[in-house]
Design an enzyme around this catalytic site. Sequence first.
Site, PDB file in Angstrom:
ATOM      1  N   ASP A 477       4.870   2.594   3.643  1.00 10.48           N
ATOM      2  CA  ASP A 477       3.606   1.945   3.289  1.00 10.48           C
ATOM      3  C   ASP A 477       2.465   2.965   3.305  1.00 10.48           C
ATOM      4  O   ASP A 477       2.605   4.093   3.823  1.00 10.48           O
ATOM      5  CB  ASP A 477       3.334   0.824   4.297  1.00 10.48           C
ATOM      6  CG  ASP A 477       2.552  -0.330   3.695  1.00 10.48           C
ATOM      7  OD1 ASP A 477       1.856  -0.120   2.690  1.00 10.48           O
ATOM      8  OD2 ASP A 477       2.647  -1.443   4.248  1.00 10.48           O
ATOM      9  N   ASP A 547       0.966  -7.392  -2.522  1.00  5.00           N
ATOM     10  CA  ASP A 547       0.938  -8.210  -1.310  1.00  5.00           C
ATOM     11  C   ASP A 547       0.791  -9.680  -1.653  1.00  5.00           C
ATOM     12  O   ASP A 547       0.937 -10.533  -0.787  1.00  5.00           O
ATOM     13  CB  ASP A 547      -0.242  -7.798  -0.414  1.00  5.00           C
ATOM     14  CG  ASP A 547       0.137  -6.659   0.518  1.00  5.00           C
ATOM     15  OD1 ASP A 547       1.331  -6.348   0.623  1.00  5.00           O
ATOM     16  OD2 ASP A 547      -0.778  -6.087   1.142  1.00  5.00           O
TER      17      ASP A 547
HETATM   18  C1  GLA Z   1       0.818  -3.762   3.879  1.00  7.65           C
HETATM   19  C2  GLA Z   1       2.052  -4.124   3.104  1.00  7.65           C
HETATM   20  C3  GLA Z   1       2.638  -5.399   3.630  1.00  7.65           C
HETATM   21  C4  GLA Z   1       2.945  -5.247   5.096  1.00  7.65           C
HETATM   22  C5  GLA Z   1       1.706  -4.827   5.857  1.00  7.65           C
HETATM   23  C6  GLA Z   1       2.014  -4.501   7.291  1.00  7.65           C
HETATM   24  O1  GLA Z   1      -0.206  -4.684   3.646  1.00  7.65           O
HETATM   25  O2  GLA Z   1       1.771  -4.221   1.752  1.00  7.65           O
HETATM   26  O3  GLA Z   1       3.801  -5.732   2.912  1.00  7.65           O
HETATM   27  O4  GLA Z   1       3.955  -4.284   5.254  1.00  7.65           O
HETATM   28  O5  GLA Z   1       1.093  -3.698   5.269  1.00  7.65           O
HETATM   29  O6  GLA Z   1       0.892  -4.109   7.981  1.00  7.65           O
END
Ligand code: GLA
Length: 739
Positions: A477, A547
Amino acid sequence: MSILVKEHQFHLQTDHTSYIFHVMENGELGQLYYGQRIHDQAAFPELTVREEHGAIPAWRLDHPDFQPETLKQEFASLGKGDYRDPAFQITGPDGSRISEFRYRDHQILPGKQRLDDLPSTFDDSDDDAQTLIITLVDAVTDLTLTLSYAVFPHQDVIVRSAKFTNRGQSTVMLDRALSLQLDLPDANYDLLQFSGSWARERHLLRQPLRSGIQSVGSLRGASSHQQNPFIALARPDTNEDHGAALGFNLVYSGNFLDQVEVDAFGTARILTGINPTEFGWQLAAGQSFQTPEAVMSYTSAGLNQLSQQMGVFYQHHLVNPRFAQQPRPVLINNWEGTYFDFDEDKLMAIAREAKQLGIEMFVLDDGWFGHRDDDTTSLGDWDVYAAKLPNGIAHLADRIHGLDLQFGLWFEPEMISIDSDLYRAHPDWTVVAPQREMTPGRNQFVLDMANPAVVDYLYGKISKLIQAAHLDYIKWDMNRNITESFSDTLPAERQVEFAHRYMLGVYQLYARLTTAYPHVLFESCASGGGRFDLGMMYYAPQAWTSDDTDAVERLRIQYGTSYGYPLAMMGAHVSAVPNDQTGRITPLDTRAAVAYFGDLGYELDVTQCTAAEKAAIKAQVAFYQAHRELFQQGTFYRLDNPFAGDGNVGSWQVVSGDGRHAVAARYQILNQPNPAYHRLYLRGLLANQRYRVSGDDHVYFGDELMNAGLFIPHLLATTQGVEASADFSARVFTIDAID
Ligand code: GLA
């Protein structure tokens, strides 16, 4: 032979396209043609016609019609009479910014070599690629410019890049170094761009070109949620099935620029590469600078064809061959199910239930390390959070593997929290400019990936966990963009190199990990789709698309993304309702029907589901597994555009390589009273083949399904007895050949 050379004329031929340029009288390169394949000729006098125009400079007194501003150039400089934005700019030791790169020689190499420190295309499968390398020299600075053209004939793709080498004695400054320039003779095109923001990435925007510069780009240190490096040009009458279209993409994940300049003569110059703002590179004697690669492709057969040929190209010549054709596992990710609130029992309960449902991999997301209970702490401390997982990650991983599930783990390697042991030990590893305050983003800060010690540290930490927990998968990420760009490891005059050096550090870490642990599947992520680009795809064959897991939003996000990227690159999950990003309540079947068209996953606490929901999920997983090859490797067609008209309907389809099997889906956002008759016009079937469509006894010929279409009955005759809303509906059809 795909590269034909005559005198000083270069004709790059693919199965359906021609790209032609030549050496002009002044020794520089002139662009002649890019489009549908044409016959080779000793010369193309029609394409080199010049007319003298008033009030603009000419090359020499005895060449009044050789006016750089009116010529189609191959890789233009600024300062010698071409006033359009240039492909590069160099400041010489004396401060002069004039360059004149003249043709010296060329070379044709079989295949396509990878680049050393950058993600790049390749031809491991002997797919008839050839590479043309042209070397040009600037006599004053003694710099050479090598332009590379890799021709991939069967996907109608040409990959370009440039390399600057300083063969002189003095240091020069590269102020701008783009990857691709293409001068088209007219500007009668629409520009298709894919714009948005966090949670609504890559929405299609199609607008006619206009006079002047139009561009998309990023200065965030990542390719960004806001704009994507993929753009296309299409004739105004081009649609999904017909018409000319050109696609451009950049194999790069940092600051980029895609620009089209329409000039006074109605020509269009396309430029693609590293964004020149926030870029510079000091080129000392003997040093080289290699630009990222840019991919370009042309078709006269519409936008579906453009996406398909570029998608096939990436799967064969960009994505890690180990994973390109390998079935991607159906996963469950605990993020939306638990957020930071979990312990081993809770995770195991989810994993056990997931196993019952046919799911193949369990992914532990954020919150397993340091003392992380929310997003304010612990980034950088990649050791287990003992209060949540007292037996350690390896123990949990063993138990998950014991269920015959694969195990994946979330990392955010490039980031650091102030409240972390790493920050206490190495505050100097954080990106910050001297005497400036650090600007927080999601309560966190950025590690200096330009510092080799940081890359080493992360490699060590991640390696240890891969080994101890036998990780099958890593979600990498990257949840904030860069501010206060500066590296303690660079001298003042090289600080301008930071943004690119940061990316080189990221790529180096990816390269080391994927080389040492080739079996680990990486999924890239940047708060969802904030780094959904070809640079990432080289290392991480799939990416978390957004997301936003709301089915209605995802329909548009995935539809937009599909223009530039194949389905196998798109992570797509079913989550709980009300949806966490929109509050919308959509049927479980609709959520699955959208997520099928990608790498399917689930992101909810399945232990909380009702028996009926579990049965539905089990059936969905089985359905996806039965058609996985179609969804991940099939030929994808966009049918109805959810960005067009009132945006109420979207539909798409995947077809097997032999045309005998297909799955189509039609989504309707709001149900309508007394609706019109709707038909779904399928694509890509065999006209003379007979098919059966799921839920239908009739036998159809392919030509009927494609031309007369499939009737879509309206949803409700009456609301009596209906418990759930008829809005947000989806219908999925399987279409199978019968003999
Ligand atoms: C980001 C990612 C999510 C999740 C969060 C965790 O927003 O896109 O899928 O992994 O971080 O903090």
